[in-house]
Enzyme design. Structure first.
Site, short mmCIF file in Angstrom:
data_model
loop_
_atom_site.label_atom_id
_atom_site.label_comp_id
_atom_site.label_asym_id
_atom_site.label_seq_id
_atom_site.Cartn_x
_atom_site.Cartn_y
_atom_site.Cartn_z
N LYS A 68 0.82 -1.21 0.00
CA LYS A 68 0.00 0.00 0.00
C LYS A 68 0.86 1.27 0.00
O LYS A 68 0.42 2.31 -0.46
CB LYS A 68 -0.92 0.03 1.22
CG LYS A 68 -1.81 -1.19 1.41
CD LYS A 68 -2.94 -1.26 0.43
CE LYS A 68 -4.09 -2.17 0.83
NZ LYS A 68 -3.78 -3.58 1.03
C1 LIG Z 1 -4.47 -4.74 0.71
C2 LIG Z 1 -3.77 -6.03 0.77
C3 LIG Z 1 -4.09 -7.09 -0.08
C4 LIG Z 1 -5.24 -7.02 -1.06
O1 LIG Z 1 -5.02 -6.08 -2.09
P1 LIG Z 1 -6.25 -5.57 -2.96
O2 LIG Z 1 -5.69 -4.47 -3.80
O3 LIG Z 1 -7.26 -5.07 -2.00
O4 LIG Z 1 -6.73 -6.71 -3.77
C5 LIG Z 1 -3.33 -8.24 0.00
N1 LIG Z 1 -2.32 -8.37 0.88
C6 LIG Z 1 -1.99 -7.36 1.72
C7 LIG Z 1 -0.88 -7.57 2.68
C8 LIG Z 1 -2.69 -6.16 1.70
O5 LIG Z 1 -2.35 -5.17 2.53
#
Ligand SMILES: *Cc1c(COP(=O)(O)O)cnc(C)c1O
Length: 461
Positions: free
Chosen positions: A112
Site C-alpha cells: 500500500k
Molecule cells: C491490501 C492487501 C491485499 C489485497 O489487495 P487488494 O488491492 O485489496 O486486492 C493483500 N495483501 C496485503 C498484505 C494487503 O495489505
C-alpha cells in the site's frame, strides 16, 4: 486525459479532480476514458532504468496536464525516498520459473505504501495550489490505514480518519495506526468487519450534504490514482525478467481487486502479460465469480490473511465495466442486484474476464504449510498473504516466468508466521519500539449519524 464513471452518470473529470474525489457522485468508480498504449520500443526503453524513472514513464500519460513533468518527478522522488531498498520493488527467485516481487520495503511494510506515499505528495501539491483543505476518510482491513496515516500525517492540507474493524486487524497493523502523534490523524475502531467499514464509507460519500460540507476525499483503492501508482511495479518487474521479448505472468493475493486491476491496466497498456492469477483465501468470492459467473457475497470469515477478508470487492466493478463494453447502465443494474444479494455475470462478459484472469484459493492450512515449506526450501519468510499467492501460483506455473506479489512483510503478522514455521519474524530496526509507543484511538458503533458527528467535531465544523 479524462476520467469517466463506471456508472455513466457523473461529471467527467481531470486526473487531479478524479484523484481528489475518490468515488464518483453516481456511486461509480473513475476510470480513464482511454488506456494509453506503450509500444515495444517504449518498453525496451525502460531496461536498466530506476524504479522512479519507470514510474514517470508509466504514470505521466494518465495525468494529462494535471501535474507538470517537474512536479511529477519531484513527487515520485519524495514518495520513494523513504523506502528501505534501492530497487524499491526487488525480485527474489523462489524456484526455476517462479519469482517473488517484494513490495514490503516501504515505511509501513506493505505494498500500500507504493500508492499512498505518492498520492500523499500529489494531494499536498494540488491542495496547496488551490488553497484548499480536505477531509480524508478511509476504510481499512489493516494495511491501507497504516499506509494512509503514514503518508498524510502532519500534512497541513488534510485531516485523515481511518475506520478499521475493531479486533480484526493484527496488533502491528493496529499500532501502526494508533501510535502516531500528529493531530490531523484519527484512528477509529469500528464495530463490524471491513465490509461494514467500507459500507459506512460509501454511505458518507453518497450523502452529498455531508460530503460537500466536510470536503470529503477518499484514498481507498477505489481511488484511481492508487491503482495507477501500482501499475508501475508490473512494468519494472516484467522488464527485469525480459519484457517485452518475454511474456511474464503474475499471481496477486487479492481482496479489493485494486492490486490485480493495476496488472490488468498494465496488460491493456501493452505489457506482454501471459496470465493474471487472482489468489484468494477462504473468502473466495472472486475465485467463485471467475469460475462460475455468480458474484454472491457470503459472510466474511476471519483468517490469518485479514487484508483479504473481504466479500465486496470494490475494484471488480472496473473490470466488469470493461467486460460489459463500458455500459454504465449494465453496471448500475448489477450493483442494484448486488444490494439484493448477488448477481450473475453474462456469458460474454464472463468469457472476457476469463480471458484476462485465472483464479485460485488457499485454505488456512495450505497457507501455513506454504510459509513453512518456502522457508525450508528457499529461506524466504513469507507473510500469510504472500503465502496465499505462492500457493496459488505454484498451481499455475507455465512456460512464462511467474511473478508472485509479496504484499506485506512477515513481521506485520508475527503470530501467524510463528505458528506456521516456528520462528518469529522481527520488525525492522526503525519499528522496533512499536510496542512501547502509546496508542490513541476512538471506538465507534456501526452508526452513520454518530460517525458524521464525530468527524464534524474533530475538524471543528
Ligand atoms: C491490501 C492487501 C491485499 C489485497 O489487495 P487488494 O488491492 O485489496 O486486492 C493483500 N495483501 C496485503 C498484505 C494487503 O495489505
Amino acid at each position: 486525459m479524462k476520467y469517466i464513471s463506471t456508472r455513466g452518470n457523473a461529471p467527467v473529470l481531470s486526473f487531479e479532480d478524479a484523484m481528489l474525489a475518490g468515488l464518483a457522485r453516481d456511486g461509480g468508480l473513475y476510470v480513464p476514458e482511454t488506456v494509453p498504449r506503450m509500444t515495444s520500443a517504449d518498453i525496451i526503453g525502460m531496461v536498466g532504468l530506476s524504479y522512479e524513472e519507470i514510474a514517470l514513464r508509466v504514470i505521466q500519460p494518465f495525468v494529462g496536464d494535471s501535474f507538470s513533468e517537474a512536479e511529477l518527478i519531484d513527487s515520485i522522488s519524495v514518495a520513494y525516498a523513504g523506502f528501505n531498498h534501492t530497487a524499491r520493488a526487488p525480485l527474489v527467485q523462489l524456484g526455476p520459473n517462479h519469482h517473488l516481487l517484494e513490495l514490503f520495503h516501504g515505511p509501513t511494510l506493505a505494498f500500500k505504501d507504493f500508492a499512498m506515499q505518492l498520492i500523499g505528495q500529489l494531494f499536498q501539491r494540488a491542495l496547496n495550489r488551490r488553497g484548499e483543505r480536505v477531509t480524508i476518510v478511509g476504510a481499512t482491513s489493516g494495511d491501507t490505514g497504516a499506509a494512509a496515516i503514514e503518508a498524510f500525517k502532519g500534512l497541513d492540507t488534510v485531516d485523515v480518519f481511518i475506520l478499521f474493524p475493531n479486533g480484526k486487524v493484527s496488533e502491528v497493523q493496529r499500532r501502526q495506526m494508533t501510535t502516531q502523534r500528529e493531530t490531523n490523524v484519527h484512528a477509529i475502531a469500528m464495530e463490524g468487519t471491513f465490509d461494514t467499514c467500507q459500507a459506512m464509507l460509501k454511505d458518507m460519500f453518497n450523502d452529498f450534504e455531508f460530503r460537500d460540507g466536510v470536503r470529503l476525499a477518499g484514498v481507498n483503492s477505489i481511488n484511481w490514482a492508487r491503482v495507477l501508482a501500482q501499475v508501475v511495479y508490473y512494468f519494472s518487474s516484467a522488464v527485469a525478467l525480459g519484457a517485452p521479448h518475454r511474456k511474464v505472468s503474475f499471481t496477486v493475493p487479492t481482496g479489493n481487486f485494486g492490486d490485480i486491476f493495476a496488472g490488468y491496466i498494465a496488460k491493456r497498456m501493452g505489457l506482454p502479460i501471459d496470465r493474471l492469477v487472482i489468489a484468494t483465501n477462504h473468502n473466495d468470492i472472486l475465485h467463485r465469480a471467475i469460475t462460475t459467473g455468480r458474484y454472491d457475497p457470503s459472510t466474511v470469515t476471519p483468517t490469518i490473511t485479514p487484508s483479504m477478508d473481504i466479500q465486496v470487492s470494490s475494484n471488480f466493478e472496473r473490470a466488469l465495466f470493461d467486460a460489459y463494453d463500458r455500459n454504465g447502465e449494465a453496471i448500475v443494474r448489477l450493483m442494484g442486484e448486488l444490494k439484493e444479494g448477488g448477481f450473475g455475470i453474462n456469458k460474454e462478459a464472463l468469457s472476457i474476464l476469463q480471458n484476462y484472469f485465472d483464479s485460485g484459493r488457499a485454505t488456512e492450512k495450505e497457507t501455513s504449510l506454504t510459509i513453512k515449506s518456502m522457508f525450508e526450501s528457499t529461506g524466504e519468510v513469507l507473510c500469510p498473504h504472500s503465502a496465499v499467492g505462492v500457493k496459488v501460483a505454484n498451481e499455475s506455473l507455465g512456460t512464462a516466468p511467474m511473478i508472485t506479489l509479496a504484499t506485506a512483510h512477515p513481521a506485520k503478522f508475527p503470530d501467524a508466521v510463528d505458528a506456521s514455521m516456528g520462528k518469529r519474524p522481527a520488525l525492522p530496526n526503525w519499528l522496533a519500539d512499536l510496542f512501547d509507543r502509546s496508542e490513541r484511538l476512538t471506538e465507534m458503533p456501526n452508526d452513520l449519524q454518530l460517525m458524521k458527528t464525530l468527524i464534524c467535531e474533530r475538524i471543528e465544523l
